[in-house]
Design a protein around this motif. Sequence first.
Motif, PDB file in Angstrom:
ATOM      1  N   LEU A  63     -49.371  15.273 -15.641  1.00 50.83           N
ATOM      2  CA  LEU A  63     -48.567  14.093 -15.302  1.00 50.83           C
ATOM      3  C   LEU A  63     -47.802  14.310 -14.010  1.00 50.83           C
ATOM      4  O   LEU A  63     -47.728  13.432 -13.147  1.00 50.83           O
ATOM      5  N   LEU A  64     -47.197  15.497 -13.878  1.00 47.48           N
ATOM      6  CA  LEU A  64     -46.446  15.810 -12.666  1.00 47.48           C
ATOM      7  C   LEU A  64     -47.364  15.860 -11.454  1.00 47.48           C
ATOM      8  O   LEU A  64     -47.052  15.312 -10.392  1.00 47.48           O
ATOM      9  N   PHE A  65     -48.525  16.501 -11.619  1.00 49.04           N
ATOM     10  CA  PHE A  65     -49.457  16.609 -10.492  1.00 49.04           C
ATOM     11  C   PHE A  65     -50.030  15.246 -10.125  1.00 49.04           C
ATOM     12  O   PHE A  65     -50.251  14.962  -8.945  1.00 49.04           O
ATOM     13  N   HIS A  66     -50.246  14.384 -11.127  1.00 40.34           N
ATOM     14  CA  HIS A  66     -50.772  13.049 -10.859  1.00 40.34           C
ATOM     15  C   HIS A  66     -49.836  12.272  -9.953  1.00 40.34           C
ATOM     16  O   HIS A  66     -50.272  11.625  -8.991  1.00 40.34           O
ATOM     17  N   GLU A  67     -48.544  12.333 -10.225  1.00 40.75           N
ATOM     18  CA  GLU A  67     -47.568  11.602  -9.409  1.00 40.75           C
ATOM     19  C   GLU A  67     -47.594  12.078  -7.964  1.00 40.75           C
ATOM     20  O   GLU A  67     -47.607  11.276  -7.029  1.00 40.75           O
ATOM     21  N   ARG A  68     -47.628  13.410  -7.783  1.00 37.86           N
ATOM     22  CA  ARG A  68     -47.629  13.953  -6.424  1.00 37.86           C
ATOM     23  C   ARG A  68     -48.963  13.686  -5.721  1.00 37.86           C
ATOM     24  O   ARG A  68     -48.986  13.330  -4.541  1.00 37.86           O
ATOM     25  N   ALA A  69     -50.064  13.877  -6.454  1.00 36.29           N
ATOM     26  CA  ALA A  69     -51.382  13.702  -5.851  1.00 36.29           C
ATOM     27  C   ALA A  69     -51.602  12.252  -5.421  1.00 36.29           C
ATOM     28  O   ALA A  69     -52.162  11.985  -4.353  1.00 36.29           O
ATOM     29  N   ARG A  70     -51.162  11.327  -6.248  1.00 32.32           N
ATOM     30  CA  ARG A  70     -51.336   9.915  -5.918  1.00 32.32           C
ATOM     31  C   ARG A  70     -50.587   9.563  -4.636  1.00 32.32           C
ATOM     32  O   ARG A  70     -51.103   8.834  -3.778  1.00 32.32           O
ATOM     33  N   ALA A  71     -49.370  10.087  -4.504  1.00 32.40           N
ATOM     34  CA  ALA A  71     -48.582   9.813  -3.304  1.00 32.40           C
ATOM     35  C   ALA A  71     -49.243  10.420  -2.069  1.00 32.40           C
ATOM     36  O   ALA A  71     -49.288   9.798  -0.999  1.00 32.40           O
ATOM     37  N   ILE A  72     -49.759  11.639  -2.203  1.00 35.22           N
ATOM     38  CA  ILE A  72     -50.415  12.310  -1.076  1.00 35.22           C
ATOM     39  C   ILE A  72     -51.656  11.543  -0.639  1.00 35.22           C
ATOM     40  O   ILE A  72     -51.894  11.320   0.557  1.00 35.22           O
ATOM     41  N   LEU A  73     -52.452  11.106  -1.601  1.00 33.11           N
ATOM     42  CA  LEU A  73     -53.672  10.376  -1.281  1.00 33.11           C
ATOM     43  C   LEU A  73     -53.363   9.032  -0.621  1.00 33.11           C
ATOM     44  O   LEU A  73     -54.077   8.604   0.288  1.00 33.11           O
ATOM     45  N   GLN A  74     -52.282   8.373  -1.080  1.00 28.39           N
ATOM     46  CA  GLN A  74     -51.911   7.099  -0.476  1.00 28.39           C
ATOM     47  C   GLN A  74     -51.509   7.299   0.982  1.00 28.39           C
ATOM     48  O   GLN A  74     -51.897   6.523   1.869  1.00 28.39           O
ATOM     49  N   GLN A  75     -50.733   8.362   1.237  1.00 26.76           N
ATOM     50  CA  GLN A  75     -50.327   8.655   2.607  1.00 26.76           C
ATOM     51  C   GLN A  75     -51.534   8.984   3.481  1.00 26.76           C
ATOM     52  O   GLN A  75     -51.612   8.567   4.637  1.00 26.76           O
ATOM     53  N   LEU A  76     -52.473   9.741   2.931  1.00 22.50           N
ATOM     54  CA  LEU A  76     -53.676  10.091   3.674  1.00 22.50           C
ATOM     55  C   LEU A  76     -54.503   8.852   4.001  1.00 22.50           C
ATOM     56  O   LEU A  76     -54.964   8.671   5.133  1.00 22.50           O
ATOM     57  N   ASP A  77     -54.669   7.967   3.006  1.00 22.46           N
ATOM     58  CA  ASP A  77     -55.437   6.746   3.230  1.00 22.46           C
ATOM     59  C   ASP A  77     -54.759   5.851   4.263  1.00 22.46           C
ATOM     60  O   ASP A  77     -55.420   5.247   5.112  1.00 22.46           O
ATOM     61  N   ASP A  78     -53.424   5.764   4.178  1.00 25.22           N
ATOM     62  CA  ASP A  78     -52.687   4.947   5.145  1.00 25.22           C
ATOM     63  C   ASP A  78     -52.873   5.484   6.564  1.00 25.22           C
ATOM     64  O   ASP A  78     -53.074   4.714   7.509  1.00 25.22           O
ATOM     65  N   ALA A  79     -52.800   6.819   6.707  1.00 25.60           N
ATOM     66  CA  ALA A  79     -52.953   7.421   8.032  1.00 25.60           C
ATOM     67  C   ALA A  79     -54.362   7.201   8.571  1.00 25.60           C
ATOM     68  O   ALA A  79     -54.541   6.857   9.749  1.00 25.60           O
ATOM     69  N   GLU A  80     -55.379   7.366   7.719  1.00 29.92           N
ATOM     70  CA  GLU A  80     -56.752   7.167   8.153  1.00 29.92           C
ATOM     71  C   GLU A  80     -57.001   5.713   8.560  1.00 29.92           C
ATOM     72  O   GLU A  80     -57.665   5.438   9.567  1.00 29.92           O
TER      73      GLU A  80
END
Length: 303
Positions: A63-80
């Motif tokens: 659960l903890l990793f899901h929250e962090r991973a989702r945020a990281i992926l969103q930032q990566l997608d936004d940057a791309e």
Amino acid sequence: MDRFEAMRAFVQVVESGSFTKAAQQLGLHKASVSQQLLQLEDKLGTRLLTRTTRKVTPTPEGLLFHERARAILQQLDDAETTLRQGSRALQGHLRVDVPVAVGRLLFAQEIRGFLEQHPGISVELSCTDRLVDLVAAGVDCALRGGELPDSGLVARPVGALRFVLCAAPRHLERHGQPQTPEALAGHPQVGFVAGSTGLLRPLRLQRDGQALELELPARFVTTDSAAALAAALDGLGVVQLAEFVAAPYLDSGALVRLLPGWRCPSLAMHWLTPTARRRPARVQAFIDWAHALLLRRLGPHLD
């Protein structure tokens, strides 16, 4: 192992609750998704998922990793997306939904700056204090207060908006100035129905770890914060208002702050967008601009 693709597979499994559904959504074989998750767990040295024959659920660590991973992926997608589409993507129509007071007092006054900065974008601003189904209504982003809905919406926190309890001098001349919370028992209130619950917002007060909830009669109830303000200014009763809304009237004396030793609970505010692997650059540009606007204008009124 591609760490980002493994993280994306993990997030998809958690949100779909199934390896099979996640594989279909990602366009991969189920075995590939399962292998990515095993490699990710080995890399992190912890179990992220509990697997049974019927369902897949995240562990506490998952659960903890899901929250962090989702945020990281969103930032990566936004940057791309921003890099790939560049300034050419900053065009098109935006549908934005915000609370009434914020729309009228902030965005309507400031939106010209955003439109001049991005001449290729048009904005449709809806102002409502009720919950809106972003996907069904075709809304690109919404500003909402209170508990987040149990959904796949992507949330960006703004801060906690402070509220004040106040009344017009006309009301206080008729009912007296309360010196204690108990003295409010004889006062009517201007009731506000919260869009998040559809229920009358309770009148709550806090001080030094003590919390009270008061039940006051409400002959006038509204779902519109602007209507609540107008009724309170007319002396109809005590009212809980966002501090930034009440501030000019408190300064002018049109409203009087009640029980200054007590505080109303603050309301957490978030920007919400529908789940999408890649958020359009125009939406990201608006959220960045609007977020900075809120911090600039509401900063003194946020916790």
